[in-house]
Design a protein around this motif. Structure first.
Motif, PDB file in Angstrom:
ATOM      1  N   ALA A 122       0.548  -1.145  -0.040  1.00  0.00           N
ATOM      2  CA  ALA A 122       0.004  -0.141  -0.108  1.00  0.00           C
ATOM      3  C   ALA A 122       0.843   1.412   0.049  1.00  0.00           C
ATOM      4  N   VAL A 123       2.170   1.083  -0.032  1.00  0.00           N
ATOM      5  CA  VAL A 123       3.011   2.417   0.115  1.00  0.00           C
ATOM      6  C   VAL A 123       3.593   2.719  -1.421  1.00  0.00           C
ATOM      7  N   ALA A 124       3.993   3.806  -1.444  1.00  0.00           N
ATOM      8  CA  ALA A 124       4.714   4.276  -2.819  1.00  0.00           C
ATOM      9  C   ALA A 124       5.768   3.407  -3.362  1.00  0.00           C
ATOM     10  N   GLY A 125       6.492   2.875  -2.719  1.00  0.00           N
ATOM     11  CA  GLY A 125       7.739   2.209  -3.325  1.00  0.00           C
ATOM     12  C   GLY A 125       8.640   1.799  -2.000  1.00  0.00           C
ATOM     13  N   THR A 126       9.782   1.433  -2.756  1.00  0.00           N
ATOM     14  CA  THR A 126      10.852   0.777  -1.491  1.00  0.00           C
ATOM     15  C   THR A 126      11.493   1.948  -0.730  1.00  0.00           C
ATOM     16  N   ALA A 127      11.529   3.149  -1.204  1.00  0.00           N
ATOM     17  CA  ALA A 127      12.170   4.278  -0.562  1.00  0.00           C
ATOM     18  C   ALA A 127      11.169   4.660   0.629  1.00  0.00           C
ATOM     19  N   GLU A 128       9.882   4.364   0.486  1.00  0.00           N
ATOM     20  CA  GLU A 128       8.814   4.826   1.457  1.00  0.00           C
ATOM     21  C   GLU A 128       8.949   3.756   2.397  1.00  0.00           C
ATOM     22  N   ILE A 129       9.276   2.260   2.177  1.00  0.00           N
ATOM     23  CA  ILE A 129       9.361   1.072   2.904  1.00  0.00           C
ATOM     24  C   ILE A 129      10.539   1.348   3.941  1.00  0.00           C
ATOM     25  N   ALA A 130      11.688   1.685   3.406  1.00  0.00           N
ATOM     26  CA  ALA A 130      12.877   2.143   4.135  1.00  0.00           C
ATOM     27  C   ALA A 130      12.774   3.193   5.108  1.00  0.00           C
ATOM     28  N   GLU A 131      11.657   4.098   4.827  1.00  0.00           N
ATOM     29  CA  GLU A 131      11.509   5.312   5.757  1.00  0.00           C
ATOM     30  C   GLU A 131      10.792   4.874   6.887  1.00  0.00           C
ATOM     31  N   GLY A 132       9.896   3.953   6.589  1.00  0.00           N
ATOM     32  CA  GLY A 132       8.860   3.452   7.493  1.00  0.00           C
ATOM     33  C   GLY A 132       9.445   2.679   8.593  1.00  0.00           C
ATOM     34  N   VAL A 133      10.415   1.773   8.018  1.00  0.00           N
ATOM     35  CA  VAL A 133      11.034   0.890   8.807  1.00  0.00           C
ATOM     36  C   VAL A 133      12.199   1.858   9.805  1.00  0.00           C
ATOM     37  N   ARG A 134      12.577   2.743   9.425  1.00  0.00           N
ATOM     38  CA  ARG A 134      13.339   3.777  10.139  1.00  0.00           C
ATOM     39  C   ARG A 134      12.756   4.529  11.103  1.00  0.00           C
ATOM     40  N   ARG A 135      11.520   4.772  10.866  1.00  0.00           N
ATOM     41  CA  ARG A 135      10.641   5.538  12.037  1.00  0.00           C
ATOM     42  C   ARG A 135      10.092   4.517  12.988  1.00  0.00           C
ATOM     43  N   LEU A 136       9.940   3.409  12.775  1.00  0.00           N
ATOM     44  CA  LEU A 136       9.449   2.253  13.381  1.00  0.00           C
ATOM     45  C   LEU A 136      10.683   1.959  14.545  1.00  0.00           C
ATOM     46  N   GLU A 137      11.781   2.446  14.297  1.00  0.00           N
ATOM     47  CA  GLU A 137      12.707   2.413  15.324  1.00  0.00           C
ATOM     48  C   GLU A 137      12.658   3.225  16.595  1.00  0.00           C
ATOM     49  N   ALA A 138      11.886   4.234  16.284  1.00  0.00           N
ATOM     50  CA  ALA A 138      11.762   5.207  17.500  1.00  0.00           C
ATOM     51  C   ALA A 138      10.581   4.468  18.336  1.00  0.00           C
ATOM     52  N   ALA A 139       9.551   3.744  17.428  1.00  0.00           N
ATOM     53  CA  ALA A 139       8.620   3.055  18.517  1.00  0.00           C
ATOM     54  C   ALA A 139       8.984   2.144  18.936  1.00  0.00           C
ATOM     55  N   CYS A 140       9.902   1.254  18.541  1.00  0.00           N
ATOM     56  CA  CYS A 140      10.647   0.427  19.211  1.00  0.00           C
ATOM     57  C   CYS A 140      11.195   0.597  20.479  1.00  0.00           C
ATOM     58  N   GLU A 141      11.937   1.793  20.534  1.00  0.00           N
ATOM     59  CA  GLU A 141      12.834   2.203  21.846  1.00  0.00           C
ATOM     60  C   GLU A 141      11.768   2.645  22.634  1.00  0.00           C
ATOM     61  N   GLU A 142      10.462   3.169  22.414  1.00  0.00           N
ATOM     62  CA  GLU A 142       9.470   3.724  23.191  1.00  0.00           C
ATOM     63  C   GLU A 142       8.775   2.578  24.123  1.00  0.00           C
ATOM     64  N   ALA A 143       8.186   1.433  23.052  1.00  0.00           N
ATOM     65  CA  ALA A 143       7.248   0.489  23.452  1.00  0.00           C
ATOM     66  C   ALA A 143       7.886  -0.924  23.496  1.00  0.00           C
ATOM     67  N   LEU A 144       8.998  -1.237  23.057  1.00  0.00           N
ATOM     68  CA  LEU A 144       9.280  -2.585  23.487  1.00  0.00           C
ATOM     69  C   LEU A 144      10.070  -2.683  24.952  1.00  0.00           C
ATOM     70  N   PRO A 145       9.863  -4.058  25.575  1.00  0.00           N
ATOM     71  CA  PRO A 145      10.350  -4.027  26.887  1.00  0.00           C
ATOM     72  C   PRO A 145      11.835  -4.008  26.774  1.00  0.00           C
ATOM     73  N   ALA A 146      12.759  -3.542  27.601  1.00  0.00           N
ATOM     74  CA  ALA A 146      14.109  -3.490  27.810  1.00  0.00           C
ATOM     75  C   ALA A 146      14.435  -4.755  27.612  1.00  0.00           C
ATOM     76  N   ASN A 147      15.830  -4.641  26.967  1.00  0.00           N
ATOM     77  CA  ASN A 147      16.567  -6.114  26.715  1.00  0.00           C
ATOM     78  C   ASN A 147      17.156  -6.617  28.084  1.00  0.00           C
ATOM     79  N   ARG A 148      16.694  -7.734  28.241  1.00  0.00           N
ATOM     80  CA  ARG A 148      17.369  -8.657  29.493  1.00  0.00           C
ATOM     81  C   ARG A 148      18.502  -9.525  29.211  1.00  0.00           C
ATOM     82  N   SER A 149      19.498  -9.523  30.179  1.00  0.00           N
ATOM     83  CA  SER A 149      20.758 -10.141  29.819  1.00  0.00           C
ATOM     84  C   SER A 149      20.337 -11.757  30.312  1.00  0.00           C
ATOM     85  N   THR A 150      20.874 -12.839  29.819  1.00  0.00           N
ATOM     86  CA  THR A 150      20.711 -14.136  30.106  1.00  0.00           C
ATOM     87  C   THR A 150      21.270 -14.602  30.984  1.00  0.00           C
TER      88      THR A 150
END
Length: 483
Positions: free
Chosen positions: A455-483
């Motif tokens: 549904a996006v315009a092309g591969t450039a928009e895909i790359a930008e979308g994944v880049r933006r998702l990095e910020a969402a991951c930093e905000e919403a994913l649980p912190a990494n836990r050491s094993t």
């Protein structure tokens, strides 16, 4: 600039200038607006149409557009609170309430706000749609003798023949009903095959629109887990025995949302298990025409291997063309065909003949195979671009299966993730995606999201979308836990 954003900008500019014109005053001509704002005549026409729909502009053929006069005082607001009591009482005696949560469907149908990348879409981006071929087909169809008359109730014979030929095996044109899109076909099938209150077996996870159909018909979805090779036959047999269900709905090819293809050794098992249970298999073959360039030979539809009428097949042109090109087929053998026909006729009479004629024109034109080849190549490139970007930037999101068809990826979020919070964080970062919860008819085993690359315009928009998702991951994913 995309046409839609150009229209939005022009509408806003004209709104800001309304103070220059008195009520009833004439606006500049369309030609003047084209020259002044350097947009196309189509953009001007659509902008004026939107302002007219909002009651701000009045258009008069041959005279131009005028600022609308102030509306009369609004009518008093009514009191609809009585409906809450009435609607609640109406479902009091139902075994399965028919109230419907459509959120899982609307998330892939609603256009996101301007500037938000559409990873939640369920249809091809306009740049991938065969717009010229569809327009030409519709123009030719409209000139056919009788094109605007009443079609045969089962559909145009030539179109039914085409659908039967694409399925193959024992399917014949006499066993085809032309329907108004896959969703309408699934609705007809479930209403025909199961009475209100009955269980219906569904893949888990599965398409939210199908779950909504089942619940709106008063049916009880019973989940059967899938893995990388499709539905698990041993669990399907257990579910039939435990529930007494007489219907199983599945997507054997590029399943939504997992992308799984039903393995060769499971296909006969699924049909045999259903036949032994005296049950129907509703085969939703929704993206056969969206195979990727590297998919290789596709397995035949289950209906092509079923001489006994176990399978009710649903095939559609919509996913490979446009969300508004709603032409599909229901294919069934035996007495059930008459029940399907009766329900479809009562619900919708028939699919408009011009649309059926246009479908015939489209699939019979040289543009059709060219379009399918082009989409196959483009979807492969987009899938690879999204997969590579996710692995590079978001390695914590698990991608257990990379499909060779369809238009999306199914990702498992780290344990402990609140997927609703993750989806909200993604939207704040400028990405709309589909949370996984609506794809499960019972409690999900983990948090998931579905990302669409069609549904996006092309591969450039895909790359930008994944880049933006990095910020969402930093905000919403649980912190990494050491094993």
């Amino acid at each position: 600039m995309h046409e839609r954003s150009s229209v939005i900008e022009l509408v806003e500019q004209l709104r800001r200038e309304f103070g220059r014109y008195s009520p009833g005053g004439k606006l500049p001509s369309s030609r003047a607006l084209v020259e002044r704002f350097r947009v196309s005549p189509v953009t001007v026409s659509r902008a004026l149409a939107q302002l007219a729909a909002e009651g701000l502009v009045v258009t008069r053929p041959g005279a131009g557009a005028f600022r609308a006069r102030p509306p009369r005082a609004a009518a008093p607001v009514g009191d609809t609170s009585w409906q809450e009591v009435s609607l609640s009482a109406d479902g009091a005696g139902e075994l399965v309430p028919r109230s419907v949560d459509a959120s899982g469907v609307t998330v892939s149908l609603s256009a996101p706000p301007p500037g938000v990348i559409e990873f939640n879409g369920g249809y091809l981006h306009p740049s991938l749609q065969p717009e010229r071929a569809m327009a030409a087909a519709l123009a030719r169809a409209g000139r056919r003798p009788g094109a605007w008359g009443r079609p045969p109730l089962d559909g145009l014979p030539e179109l039914r023949e085409w659908f039967a030929r694409t399925v193959g095996g024992p399917a014949t044109a006499a066993e085809v009903l032309v329907s108004g899109g896959g969703q309408a076909s699934l609705t007809t099938a479930l209403r025909a095959l199961a009475p209100p209150g009955a269980p219906v077996l569904v893949e888990s996870p599965t398409y939210p629109g199908m779950l909504a159909i089942a619940r709106s018909a008063g049916l009880r979805p019973v989940p059967v887990p899938v893995d990388a090779d499709g539905v698990r036959p041993e669990l399907l047999a257990d579910a039939f025995r435990a529930s007494g269900a007489r219907v199983f709905v599945c997507q054997p090819l590029f399943q939504n949302p997992t992308g799984a293809v039903l393995a060769a050794d499971r296909r006969a098992q699924v049909l045999g298990i259903a036949r032994e249970a005296g049950a129907f298999v509703v085969e939703d073959d929704f993206v056969r025409r969206l195979a990727h360039e590297d998919a290789g030979p596709l397995p035949r539809p289950l209906a092509a291997e079923d001489p006994d009428g176990v399978v009710v097949h649903v095939g559609s042109l919509t996913k490979a063309t446009s969300p508004s090109f709603r032409v599909s087929a229901l294919i069934a053998r035996g007495p059930v065909l008459e029940r399907l026909r009766a329900i479809q006729v009562v619900d919708s009479f028939f699919v408009p003949r011009p649309l059926q004629e246009a479908a015939l024109e489209l699939v019979g034109s040289p543009a059709w195979p060219r379009h399918l080849r082009s989409v196959a190549a483009e979807l492969r490139a987009r899938r690879d671009a999204m997969t590579a970007a996710l692995r590079l930037r978001l390695p914590r999101l698990a991608l257990p299966h990379i499909p060779s068809g369809g238009y999306h990826l199914w990702l498992r979020l780290p344990d402990g993730t609140d997927e609703t919070a993750f989806a909200a964080a993604a939207l704040r970062a400028g990405v709309a995606l589909a949370p996984g919860r609506p794809y499960f008819s019972a409690e999900p085993p983990a948090a998931h999201v579905r990302l669409s690359f069609a549904a996006v315009a092309g591969t450039a928009e895909i790359a930008e979308g994944v880049r933006r998702l990095e910020a969402a991951c930093e905000e919403a994913l649980p912190a990494n836990r050491s094993t």
